[in-house]
Design a protein around this motif. Structure first.
Motif, PDB file in Angstrom:
ATOM      1  N   LYS A 147       0.822  -1.205   0.000  1.00 45.66           N
ATOM      2  CA  LYS A 147       0.000   0.000   0.000  1.00 45.66           C
ATOM      3  C   LYS A 147       0.861   1.262   0.000  1.00 45.66           C
ATOM      4  CE  LYS A 147      -4.203  -1.918   1.975  1.00 45.66           C
ATOM      5  NZ  LYS A 147      -5.342  -1.665   2.898  1.00 45.66           N
ATOM      6  N   SER A 148       0.222   2.367  -0.394  1.00 44.45           N
ATOM      7  CA  SER A 148       0.866   3.674  -0.403  1.00 44.45           C
ATOM      8  C   SER A 148       0.440   4.449   0.834  1.00 44.45           C
ATOM      9  CB  SER A 148       0.469   4.440  -1.665  1.00 44.45           C
ATOM     10  OG  SER A 148       0.981   5.749  -1.640  1.00 44.45           O
ATOM     11  N   ARG A 150      -0.299   7.691   2.466  1.00 47.72           N
ATOM     12  CA  ARG A 150      -0.627   9.047   2.020  1.00 47.72           C
ATOM     13  C   ARG A 150      -0.720   9.971   3.231  1.00 47.72           C
ATOM     14  NH1 ARG A 150      -6.772   7.254   0.240  1.00 47.72           N
ATOM     15  NH2 ARG A 150      -7.531   6.757   2.316  1.00 47.72           N
ATOM     16  N   SER A 169      -5.473  18.015  -0.938  1.00 50.64           N
ATOM     17  CA  SER A 169      -5.216  16.598  -0.693  1.00 50.64           C
ATOM     18  C   SER A 169      -6.423  15.922  -0.048  1.00 50.64           C
ATOM     19  CB  SER A 169      -3.982  16.429   0.199  1.00 50.64           C
ATOM     20  OG  SER A 169      -4.124  17.177   1.396  1.00 50.64           O
ATOM     21  N   ILE A 173      -8.675  12.841  -1.561  1.00 51.49           N
ATOM     22  CA  ILE A 173      -8.932  11.622  -0.788  1.00 51.49           C
ATOM     23  C   ILE A 173     -10.432  11.365  -0.681  1.00 51.49           C
ATOM     24  CG2 ILE A 173      -8.778  10.610   1.530  1.00 51.49           C
ATOM     25  CD1 ILE A 173      -6.019  11.996   1.787  1.00 51.49           C
ATOM     26  N   ALA A 180      -7.854   3.316  -6.114  1.00 47.50           N
ATOM     27  CA  ALA A 180      -6.780   4.090  -5.482  1.00 47.50           C
ATOM     28  C   ALA A 180      -6.941   4.072  -3.968  1.00 47.50           C
ATOM     29  CB  ALA A 180      -6.788   5.517  -6.004  1.00 47.50           C
ATOM     30  N   ASP A 181      -8.193   4.159  -3.496  1.00 49.39           N
ATOM     31  CA  ASP A 181      -8.440   4.130  -2.054  1.00 49.39           C
ATOM     32  C   ASP A 181      -8.067   2.768  -1.472  1.00 49.39           C
ATOM     33  OD1 ASP A 181      -9.391   5.449   0.288  1.00 49.39           O
ATOM     34  OD2 ASP A 181     -11.188   4.200   0.214  1.00 49.39           O
ATOM     35  N   SER A 183      -5.745   0.803  -2.435  1.00 50.31           N
ATOM     36  CA  SER A 183      -4.293   0.590  -2.381  1.00 50.31           C
ATOM     37  C   SER A 183      -3.575   1.623  -1.516  1.00 50.31           C
ATOM     38  CB  SER A 183      -3.706   0.610  -3.799  1.00 50.31           C
ATOM     39  OG  SER A 183      -3.933   1.874  -4.405  1.00 50.31           O
ATOM     40  N   SER A 184      -4.353   2.420  -0.746  1.00 52.72           N
ATOM     41  CA  SER A 184      -3.760   3.465   0.080  1.00 52.72           C
ATOM     42  C   SER A 184      -3.987   3.198   1.562  1.00 52.72           C
ATOM     43  CB  SER A 184      -4.375   4.827  -0.277  1.00 52.72           C
ATOM     44  OG  SER A 184      -4.174   5.142  -1.635  1.00 52.72           O
ATOM     45  N   GLN A 188      -9.770   6.199   4.947  1.00 53.72           N
ATOM     46  CA  GLN A 188     -10.209   7.574   4.709  1.00 53.72           C
ATOM     47  C   GLN A 188     -10.527   8.334   6.005  1.00 53.72           C
ATOM     48  OE1 GLN A 188     -14.062   9.095   2.628  1.00 53.72           O
ATOM     49  NE2 GLN A 188     -12.664   8.477   1.005  1.00 53.72           N
ATOM     50  N   THR A 207      -0.640   2.165  10.223  1.00 50.70           N
ATOM     51  CA  THR A 207       0.242   1.770   9.115  1.00 50.70           C
ATOM     52  C   THR A 207       1.483   0.979   9.509  1.00 50.70           C
ATOM     53  OG1 THR A 207       1.396   3.910   9.221  1.00 50.70           O
ATOM     54  CG2 THR A 207      -0.466   3.739   7.681  1.00 50.70           C
TER      55      THR A 207
END
Length: 503
Positions: A147-148, A150, A169, A173, A180-181, A183-184, A188, A207
């Motif tokens: 995952k990224s 953010r 930003s 989001i 995209a969500d 993989s992040s 949210q 994380t």
């Protein structure tokens, strides 16, 4: 492995966009001219379009003759009407999102309109292109096996009229496509928390046990987060926490002052750093090659570009030129017309072209953030080039800095006052100052002329800031996190006097 399969599928999908990028690389001027006419036709029946006779505009010269260059203050009344619910003022489709500009520490905020087209055809498209360019340059990339992480801003609701505002930003989001969500990280709800220090702790908790393969965020605030991750985990470096980390996508501030600190935190040979250039008003450029400090200007994001040579800059009274007339190594102010309804808008940034085939740029600073009290024309690019030299020769690193003039007083000459918070301080601050001064002379002939025999300017005065001074100052201003930045250069002493009071 499922993750390997997902990585292969997404990578294949993103690589397809490369053919479209090659189209504007081959025909840049045609792409821009067609884009301009499409924007004008789209907004023909808006209030702004009628006022400026969009129906009669057939080419760039017509556009330049009919539409004046504008700053935010000029268009603010229209934007405020839109925030209160009026539509079709400067763009035909409904606008409900406004990016609250935080590129300055001024008390007055700017609210930049963000249309659905700007989200889809600019910001989201740019996010995909950022990944596309990285993957095309790194065939063994494994981004989507993890995952990224953010690091964005916060979101709030403008209560009266069902319009929304927040950091850009946060808006991205909030509206992010599901893939995209997915993989992040973090999720949210955490990414959009408003209280910055609480949010940092929540991001870390969410994380540290994930497989993080990339980082996305502003260097100054990402650095704070990564150091807090090490404090929390007791690890020696970030790779001990996230062993598969392979790239950091960054933007917002010049990365050079932070690079050495990142290389200590992420001690992996071949680790990639990719720079982006975006703002509340749009996404403009992306680093398109490994280990490069140049950014490819993206020409098909619904943004038409014009440029004003800074040697001829007179704000809204300036004469702008199109992309076809720019030259390398000239400092330009950037003017944009966008699919969010900004028309010939001065964004306040300055850039230089390093190449015109293709069009690649470097960010040089801000039209407001420079020092020219004594005719020295000091810009951020000069300051950071000189700081890099001084740090290299004194084995020091910096966290933050700001510069302001010391005004002439009677017989006393003027000077520049630097407040610098060091991560690793020089042994001899006077020697550091001498190197800084000489480096500024080498990269700026106007500064050199004013320093000749102390004719107008005395030696710079460098003050070492206490640890956390700039952080405390931003906290006092309610500007922690997101895209908030310390103003580097100012023609006034307002910022620096506030720092003195906190010191």
């Amino acid at each position: 492995m499922p993750f390997q399969f997902i990585n292969s599928i997404i990578s294949w999908f993103l690589k397809k966009r490369k053919h479209q990028i090659e189209l504007f690389l081959k025909y840049p001027i045609d792409v821009q001219e067609e884009l301009l006419l499409n924007l004008v036709v789209a907004a023909d029946h808006t209030e702004f379009g009628k006022q400026h006779k969009f129906s009669k505009i057939k080419n760039y010269n017509d556009f330049r003759a009919n539409v004046p260059i504008q700053k935010y203050e000029t268009i603010e009344p229209l934007i405020e009407r839109c925030r209160k619910g009026e539509q079709n003022l400067f763009w035909p489709t409904k606008i409900k999102w406004f990016a609250k500009s935080s590129g300055t520490t001024n008390a007055k905020s700017k609210f930049i309109p963000v249309s659905d087209e700007a989200l889809e055809d600019c910001h989201f498209k740019a996010g995909k292109d950022m990944l596309c360019l990285y993957i095309n340059n790194n065939q063994d990339a494994q981004l989507f096996t993890g995952k990224s992480l953010r690091l964005g801003g916060s979101s709030a609701i403008y209560e009266d009229n069902e319009t929304y505002f927040g950091d850009l930003s946060a808006i991205i989001i909030e509206n992010m496509p599901f893939w995209a969500d997915y993989s992040s990280a973090p999720r949210q709800e955490v990414a959009l928390m408003s209280e910055w220090e609480t949010k940092m702790e929540a991001i870390i908790d969410a994380t540290i046990h994930e497989n993080i393969t990339s980082l996305v965020g502003v260097p100054s605030w990402m650095l704070v987060l990564l150091n807090k991750v090490l404090e929390k985990t007791g690890k020696n470096n970030i790779l001990e926490v996230w062993p598969n980390l392979e790239v950091y996508f960054h933007g917002g501030v010049n990365f050079s002052p932070y690079r050495e600190q990142y290389e200590k935190l992420i001690p992996r040979k071949g680790f990639k750093y990719y720079e982006t250039y975006n703002a509340s008003e749009g996404f403009f450029a992306i680093q398109d090659r490994n280990d490069s400090n140049e950014l490819l200007l993206m020409l098909d994001y619904g943004i038409f570009y014009e440029f004003i040579p800074m040697s001829e800059y007179e704000g809204e009274n300036s004469k702008a030129i199109p992309l076809s007339e720019v030259k390398t190594d000239v400092n330009y102010a950037v003017v944009i017309s966008t699919n969010g309804g900004l028309w010939r808008y001065l964004i306040g940034d300055t850039i230089k072209f390093t190449s015109t085939d293709p069009y690649r740029v470097k960010i040089t600073g801000r039209t407001k953030h420079h020092i020219n009290v004594f005719g020295e024309e000091l810009i951020i690019e000069n300051a950071e080039e000189a700081l890099k030299s001084a740090c290299e020769k004194t084995d020091s690193t910096i966290k933050e800095y700001t510069v302001a003039p010391i005004f002439m007083n009677g017989k006393d000459k003027g000077a520049h006052e630097w407040i610098i918070e060091f991560d690793n301080q020089p042994q001899d601050l006077h020697f550091f100052t001498e190197i800084l001064d000489n480096a500024l002379k080498n990269c700026n002939s106007d500064y050199e002329a004013k320093r000749y025999n102390n004719m107008t300017l005395n030696m710079p005065k460098v003050q070492q800031a206490r640890e956390g001074l700039f952080y405390d100052w931003l906290k006092q201003k309610g500007k922690l996190g997101g895209q908030h930045k310390v103003p580097r250069l100012s023609n006034k002493r307002e910022f620096i006097e506030e720092l003195h009071q906190l010191a």
